[in-house]
Write an enzyme that holds these catalytic residues in place. Sequence first.
Site, short mmCIF file in Angstrom:
data_model
loop_
_atom_site.label_atom_id
_atom_site.label_comp_id
_atom_site.label_asym_id
_atom_site.label_seq_id
_atom_site.Cartn_x
_atom_site.Cartn_y
_atom_site.Cartn_z
N CYS A 106 63.50 -17.87 105.34
CA CYS A 106 62.14 -17.93 105.88
C CYS A 106 62.03 -16.96 107.05
CB CYS A 106 61.82 -19.35 106.33
SG CYS A 106 60.31 -19.47 107.31
N CYS A 155 61.51 -18.70 110.43
CA CYS A 155 62.76 -19.34 110.88
C CYS A 155 63.70 -18.26 111.41
CB CYS A 155 63.43 -20.10 109.73
SG CYS A 155 62.71 -21.71 109.37
N ASP A 212 51.75 -11.05 116.76
CA ASP A 212 51.60 -10.79 115.33
C ASP A 212 51.88 -9.31 115.05
OD1 ASP A 212 49.88 -12.40 112.88
OD2 ASP A 212 50.18 -10.24 112.67
N ASN A 263 45.83 -21.12 108.76
CA ASN A 263 45.54 -20.90 107.36
C ASN A 263 46.50 -21.76 106.55
OD1 ASN A 263 43.65 -18.91 108.04
ND2 ASN A 263 45.21 -17.30 108.05
N HIS A 308 55.58 -20.81 106.60
CA HIS A 308 56.14 -21.56 107.74
C HIS A 308 54.95 -21.83 108.65
CE1 HIS A 308 59.51 -22.20 110.91
NE2 HIS A 308 58.36 -22.41 111.54
N HIS A 358 52.17 -22.06 111.13
CA HIS A 358 51.90 -21.23 112.31
C HIS A 358 50.42 -21.29 112.64
CE1 HIS A 358 51.54 -18.74 108.68
NE2 HIS A 358 50.59 -18.08 109.31
N HIS A 395 47.47 -19.04 114.60
CA HIS A 395 47.07 -17.75 115.17
C HIS A 395 46.27 -18.04 116.43
CE1 HIS A 395 47.64 -15.42 111.28
NE2 HIS A 395 47.54 -16.66 110.82
P1 5GP Z 1 48.95 -16.15 107.45
O1 5GP Z 1 48.20 -15.23 106.55
O2 5GP Z 1 50.12 -16.81 106.75
O3 5GP Z 1 48.06 -17.16 108.13
O4 5GP Z 1 49.52 -15.27 108.63
C1 5GP Z 1 50.77 -14.68 108.64
C2 5GP Z 1 50.79 -13.70 109.79
O5 5GP Z 1 52.13 -13.33 110.02
C3 5GP Z 1 50.02 -12.41 109.53
O6 5GP Z 1 49.01 -12.27 110.54
C4 5GP Z 1 51.07 -11.33 109.59
O7 5GP Z 1 50.60 -10.15 110.19
C5 5GP Z 1 52.17 -11.99 110.38
N1 5GP Z 1 53.51 -11.54 110.06
C6 5GP Z 1 54.06 -11.43 108.82
N2 5GP Z 1 55.34 -11.03 108.90
C7 5GP Z 1 55.61 -10.91 110.23
C8 5GP Z 1 56.79 -10.52 110.95
O8 5GP Z 1 57.84 -10.22 110.39
N3 5GP Z 1 56.69 -10.50 112.30
C9 5GP Z 1 55.53 -10.83 112.96
N4 5GP Z 1 55.56 -10.77 114.29
N5 5GP Z 1 54.43 -11.19 112.31
C10 5GP Z 1 54.45 -11.23 110.96
ZN ZN Z 2 60.67 -21.44 108.33
#
Ligand code: 5GP
Ligand code: ZN
Length: 115
Positions: free
Chosen positions: A4, A7, A30, A88, A99, A101, A103
């Site tokens: 993950c 993680c 992000d 989301n 995982h 999270h 924003h």
């Molecule tokens: P989701 O679409 O799942 O709500 O948001 C996932 C967020 O994680 C996205 O805004 C994406 O830019 C961010 N993200 C994805 N991979 C990484 C990473 O490896 N490092 C960081 N800092 N952000 C990530």
């Molecule tokens: Zn995780």
Amino acid sequence: MSDCIFCAIAEKEIPSNIVYEDEEIICFHDLSPQAPVHVLIIPKKHFTSLDDVSECASDKELLGHLLSKVHVIAEMLGLENGYRLVNNCGEDGYQTVPHLHFHLLGKRKLTWPPG
Ligand code: 5GP
Ligand code: ZN
């Protein structure tokens, strides 16, 4: 290495730009910011999404702790004029990283409704 990505970030196996960290949560910038300030706040414990959170006392304590730190992190980031906290969940919610999270976005006038 954890399977993950978040993680792996929490375990410092891959680098991130960390804003805040304590025993239970970590907050980092992000990779693809959608606002001048865009950070992610995650529990270090792996939950796939909000659907994975149970009603047990430890989960409630952990999520309560995370939410109680949002305004602390917002203040650290200078979001004195307001901000948005987004989760989301699942495919229709446009969750891309499995995982849990949140924003935290700010430093621009955000619009409503979201896309
Ligand atoms: P989701 O679409 O799942 O709500 O948001 C996932 C967020 O994680 C996205 O805004 C994406 O830019 C961010 N993200 C994805 N991979 C990484 C990473 O490896 N490092 C960081 N800092 N952000 C990530
Ligand atoms: Zn995780």
